[in-house]
Scaffold this motif. Structure first.
Motif, PDB file in Angstrom:
ATOM      1  N   ARG A 167       0.817  -1.211   0.000  1.00  0.00           N
ATOM      2  CA  ARG A 167       0.000   0.000   0.000  1.00  0.00           C
ATOM      3  C   ARG A 167       0.854   1.266   0.000  1.00  0.00           C
ATOM      4  O   ARG A 167       0.547   2.248  -0.699  1.00  0.00           O
ATOM      5  CB  ARG A 167      -0.922  -0.018   1.220  1.00  0.00           C
ATOM      6  N   PHE A 175      -5.847  -7.514   7.261  1.00  0.00           N
ATOM      7  CA  PHE A 175      -5.945  -6.269   6.487  1.00  0.00           C
ATOM      8  C   PHE A 175      -6.324  -5.108   7.412  1.00  0.00           C
ATOM      9  O   PHE A 175      -5.771  -4.007   7.302  1.00  0.00           O
ATOM     10  CB  PHE A 175      -6.976  -6.412   5.367  1.00  0.00           C
ATOM     11  N   ASP A 197      -4.299  -1.807   8.072  1.00  0.00           N
ATOM     12  CA  ASP A 197      -5.009  -0.560   7.809  1.00  0.00           C
ATOM     13  C   ASP A 197      -4.899   0.392   8.995  1.00  0.00           C
ATOM     14  O   ASP A 197      -4.772   1.612   8.823  1.00  0.00           O
ATOM     15  CB  ASP A 197      -6.481  -0.878   7.510  1.00  0.00           C
ATOM     16  N   SER A 198      -4.918  -0.153  10.209  1.00  0.00           N
ATOM     17  CA  SER A 198      -4.783   0.682  11.410  1.00  0.00           C
ATOM     18  C   SER A 198      -3.421   1.368  11.438  1.00  0.00           C
ATOM     19  O   SER A 198      -3.318   2.563  11.764  1.00  0.00           O
ATOM     20  CB  SER A 198      -4.977  -0.173  12.664  1.00  0.00           C
ATOM     21  N   TYR A 240      -1.502   1.897   8.762  1.00  0.00           N
ATOM     22  CA  TYR A 240      -1.446   2.795   7.597  1.00  0.00           C
ATOM     23  C   TYR A 240      -2.119   4.135   7.923  1.00  0.00           C
ATOM     24  O   TYR A 240      -1.575   5.210   7.628  1.00  0.00           O
ATOM     25  CB  TYR A 240      -2.131   2.125   6.411  1.00  0.00           C
ATOM     26  N   LYS A 241      -3.276   4.061   8.556  1.00  0.00           N
ATOM     27  CA  LYS A 241      -3.993   5.295   8.884  1.00  0.00           C
ATOM     28  C   LYS A 241      -3.258   6.096   9.951  1.00  0.00           C
ATOM     29  O   LYS A 241      -3.255   7.335   9.921  1.00  0.00           O
ATOM     30  CB  LYS A 241      -5.407   4.958   9.334  1.00  0.00           C
ATOM     31  N   SER A 277      -9.021   2.154   1.128  1.00  0.00           N
ATOM     32  CA  SER A 277      -9.068   0.797   1.670  1.00  0.00           C
ATOM     33  C   SER A 277      -9.597  -0.203   0.652  1.00  0.00           C
ATOM     34  O   SER A 277      -9.132  -1.340   0.583  1.00  0.00           O
ATOM     35  CB  SER A 277      -9.942   0.773   2.932  1.00  0.00           C
ATOM     36  N   ALA A 335      -6.814  -1.112  -1.750  1.00  0.00           N
ATOM     37  CA  ALA A 335      -5.780  -1.882  -1.050  1.00  0.00           C
ATOM     38  C   ALA A 335      -6.263  -3.302  -0.761  1.00  0.00           C
ATOM     39  O   ALA A 335      -5.489  -4.259  -0.857  1.00  0.00           O
ATOM     40  CB  ALA A 335      -5.396  -1.177   0.244  1.00  0.00           C
ATOM     41  N   TRP A 336      -7.538  -3.447  -0.425  1.00  0.00           N
ATOM     42  CA  TRP A 336      -8.081  -4.786  -0.166  1.00  0.00           C
ATOM     43  C   TRP A 336      -8.056  -5.636  -1.437  1.00  0.00           C
ATOM     44  O   TRP A 336      -7.674  -6.808  -1.393  1.00  0.00           O
ATOM     45  CB  TRP A 336      -9.496  -4.689   0.396  1.00  0.00           C
ATOM     46  N   ARG A 389      -4.519  -6.855  -1.991  1.00  0.00           N
ATOM     47  CA  ARG A 389      -3.822  -7.467  -0.855  1.00  0.00           C
ATOM     48  C   ARG A 389      -2.852  -8.535  -1.358  1.00  0.00           C
ATOM     49  O   ARG A 389      -3.194  -9.347  -2.219  1.00  0.00           O
ATOM     50  CB  ARG A 389      -4.813  -8.057   0.143  1.00  0.00           C
TER      51      ARG A 389
END
Length: 576
Positions: free
Chosen positions: A111, A403, A407-408, A410-411, A428, A431-432, A435
Motif C-alpha cells: 500500500r 488487512f 489498515d490501522s 497505515y492510517k 481501503s 488496497a483490499w 492485498r
C-alpha cells in the motif's frame, strides 16, 4: 600509587585473559554468530534476515520447536529517497498462519508503494512466532543500524507462554535482568562453548511423539497463572521492563515508533483453562436459560450467578454469562463478561488487558504513536465484540483481520503525515483488492489452523487431521504447500501460470508483484512485474521494479544480464 597500580592490574588482567580466550576460540571457528541481517549471497547489494535467529537464544543442542523468521530483503546501502520501516513482534505481526503475504510488512509495503510511487519503499519484517519482549529488545541495536524511518510494533501476547516467558518451558530466569544478561553472554563464543560442554554432560532429549506436537503443546509449563498472582505480575514487570528499554533506545536514536494495542477473540474463544464451576452453579445456569427475562426469578438467578462468577474468579462461568447476555441482545454486559473470562483464563495464551494499558502508558511516556488496533477490531465486529468474524482462534486474525490490522497502522502513519507528503493515499477498497496474498495461501492458512486446533490447548490430546477434499487447483496447491510438497516460490509460479492461462490479468499482476516484492534481488521476477505494470499503465510503479533490476551485480548469469539490458531500455523509454 603502587597499590592502585596493582589493583588496576588485578582488575584488567582477568578481563584481558577473557578477551584473548574469546579471540582464540573465534579463530578456531568454534561457536556461531546469528546476526539479524546478513549479506544476501544471491545478490550482495542486499541484506537478508537470518531465518534461524532464534538459535542465538539457546545452546546448540537444546531441543526447540521449529521457529523460523520469514526472509526479508533490504538494500545494504539505504538510498537517499528510500522509505524504510521495520516491523517487530510475534506470530501475528509475522502473518501466521498465512505466511509473509498477510504480515504487516507485506500489507503495508504494497500500500505504501502506491502511496509513494516515486520512492523506494522497504517494509522489513523482523517478527517471529513465539518470541516476546526479550527478542524485540535484543534486536533493537541491529534495527537501528539499518536506519529505519520508523519501527512498527505489535507484541505482547507471548509474555507468559512464549520463548523466555515467565510461564514457559523455555524460561531462562525469573529475573528480567538475568535473562537479558544471558542473552548478551550467548553472543560470546566462549560462553557458547561452556554451554555446549554442559549440554553434552546433561543431554536433554525429546521423544518422537513430543517432536510432532505444536509449539503451543510444548511451551506451556505453568497452566495456572491466576489474575493478580505473583507470576501474573512478573509477566507485566517483564513486559514493562523490556519495552521501556526498547522504546528508550529508539527515542535516543531519533526513530519514531508506532506501537499497537492487542486484539483477542472474546466472543468465540472459550477459556483454555478455568477454575471449575460447581455443580449447583451449573444447575442455576441451566435454569437461567429456561427462565423468562422479565421475572423476579430471572433477576435473582442472574444476580446469584454474577456474584458467584466474581467470587470464584471462574473464567468459564464468566464466558457462559457472556454467551447468555449476547443471546439476550445485551452486548455491553456480554462484552464485560467476555473480557472477565479472558482475564481469568489461567492458561495465558492471550494477553491480559493490563498489557494493553501498559502499551498506552509506554507510548505516552516515550512519545511513541499509539495505534489502537483493538478499537478498530471492536468497531468492525458484530455488537462491538471481536470474534470469529475477524479472528481464526484466540489471537490470530483471518485475512480480513490482518488487512484491518495493517489498515490501522497505515492510517496512523497517514494521520502523522509520516514519511513525506501523503498526496496519493490508497483507499481501503483498492488496497483490499490488491492485498498481497493469493487464494492458495489463504487455503494453506485455513489448513494450518486445522492442524493447530487438533492439539493442545484446543484439545487435551492430539488428534489426526483430515484435510477436506480440495475443490480447486489453488486448494490443491495450498495443501501441497502445507504438506511440504511445494515450496513458496513454486506455489506462486503455479499461480502465475494458471492466471496467465485463464487470462486473469488482475490476479496475474498481483501474483507477479507478490513474487517480485518477496525477492527484490531477483532480476527476472522484477522485470516481469515491471512489464505487466507497464501494460496496466502504472508507469511510476513499474519504474521502481525496473530500478531493482538494475541493482543486479554485473558479474551474474546471462539471463540476469539480459534482464538488466531490457530494464535499461524500458527505463530509457520512460525517461523520454
Amino acid at each position: 600509587m603502587r597499590v592502585w597500580l596493582f589493583r588496576a592490574i588485578a582488575l584488567i588482567l582477568p578481563l584481558l585473559v577473557l578477551v584473548l580466550a574469546e579471540l582464540a576460540i573465534r579463530a578456531t571457528g568454534t561457536g556461531d554468530n546469528w546476526p539479524l541481517f546478513k549479506v544476501n549471497p544471491a545478490n550482495p547489494a542486499y541484506l537478508v534476515t537470518e531465518a534461524d535467529i532464534v538459535k542465538r537464544y539457546f545452546a546448540n543442542n537444546t531441543a526447540l520447536p521449529s521457529v523460523k523468521m520469514e526472509p526479508a530483503f533490504l538494500l545494504a546501502e539505504k538510498p537517499d529517497n528510500a522509505i524504510r520501516l521495520v516491523v517487530q513482534g510475534g506470530s501475528t505481526a509475522a502473518g501466521y498462519p498465512y505466511g509473509a503475504g498477510a504480515s504487516l510488512a507485506a500489507m503495508l509495503e504494497q500500500r505504501l508503494s502506491r502511496t509513494f510511487p516515486e520512492q523506494r519503499v522497504e517494509v522489513v519484517n523482523t517478527a517471529l512466532a513465539a518470541v516476546n519482549s526479550y527478542t524485540l529488545l535484543d534486536l533493537a541495536d541491529e534495527i537501528i543500524a539499518v536506519k529505519p524511518d520508523a519501527v512498527l510494533i505489535y507484541a505482547g501476547h507471548n509474555e507468559y507462554l512464549g520463548l523466555l516467558g515467565v510461564g514457559s518451558n523455555y524460561l531462562a530466569s525469573q529475573s528480567p535482568a538475568v535473562t537479558r544478561l544471558l542473552i548478551s553472554l550467548r553472543k560470546l563464543h566462549s560462553f557458547q562453548l561452556i554451554e555446549q560442554l554442559y549440554q553434552q554432560m546433561n543431554p536433554m532429549l525429546e521423544t518422537t511423539a513430543e517432536n510432532s506436537r505444536t509449539f503451543m503443546a510444548k511451551v506451556a509449563r505453568d497452566k495456572d497463572i491466576a489474575l493478580d498472582s505473583a507470576q501474573f505480575e512478573a509477566g507485566l514487570k517483564q513486559f514493562d521492563s523490556n519495552l521501556s528499554r526498547l522504546l528508550a533506545k529508539y527515542q535516543r536514536a531519533g526513530i519514531p515508533v508506532y506501537i499497537s494495542t492487542l486484539v483477542s477473540n472474546l466472543a468465540d474463544q472459550p477459556p483454555f483453562h478455568s477454575k471449575p464451576v460447581p455443580a449447583a452453579t451449573r444447575q442455576q445456569l441451566a435454569q437461567l436459560a429456561q427462565t423468562s427475562p422479565n421475572t423476579a426469578t430471572y433477576a435473582e438467578l442472574l444476580q446469584a450467578l454474577t456474584t458467584a462468577a466474581t467470587a470464584a474468579g471462574s473464567a468459564e462461568l464468566h464466558y457462559q454469562l457472556g454467551q447468555h447476555f449476547l443471546q439476550q441482545g445485551k452486548a455491553t454486559l456480554a462484552k464485560q463478561q467476555f473480557l472477565l473470562a479472558k482475564e481469568h483464563d489461567l492458561l495465558r495464551f492471550r494477553a491480559p488487558e493490563a498489557i494493553n494499558q501498559q502499551i498506552r502508558q509506554l507510548a505516552e511516556r516515550y512519545n511513541a504513536t499509539l495505534v489502537d488496533s483493538a478499537a478498530a477490531f471492536t468497531a468492525n465486529s458484530p455488537q462491538g465484540i471481536p470474534g470469529k468474524g475477524l479472528l481464526l482462534e484466540h489471537v490470530h486474525p483471518n485475512v480480513q483481520g490482518y488487512f484491518l490490522l495493517a489498515d490501522s497502522f497505515y492510517k496512523a502513519l497517514g494521520r502523522e503525515q509520516a514519511l513525506g507528503s501523503w498526496q496519493k493515499p490508497v483507499p481501503s477498497e483498492i488496497a483490499w483488492q490488491e492485498r498481497p496474498i493469493t487464494p492458495a495461501e489463504e487455503h494453506a492458512g485455513y489448513l494450518r489452523i486445522l492442524q493447530l486446533k487438533a492439539d493442545y490447548p484446543f484439545r487435551d490430546e492430539p488428534v489426526n487431521v483430515q484435510f477436506p477434499v480440495a475443490q480447486t487447483p489453488q486448494q490443491q496447491w495450498g495443501q501441497a504447500y502445507v504438506e511440504g510438497k511445494l515450496d513458496w516460490l513454486s506455489l506462486q509460479n503455479r499461480n502465475a501460470q494458471y492466471y496467465h492461462q485463464q487470462g486473469n490479468g488482475d490476479m496475474l499482476l498481483k501474483t507477479l508483484k507478490i513474487i517480485a516484492d518477496a525477492l527484490p534481488h531477483d532480476a527476472n521476477a522484477n522485470l516481469q512485474a515491471a512489464q505487466i505494470l507497464l501494460k496496466a499503465g502504472r508507469k511510476a510503479e513499474a519504474k521502481g521494479y525496473l530500478q531493482r533490476v538494475m541493482l543486479t551485480p554485473v558479474a551474474t548469469s546471462v539471463a540476469e544480464q539480459d534482464s538488466r539490458q531490457q530494464a535499461q531500455q524500458l527505463l530509457s523509454t520512460l525517461a523520454l
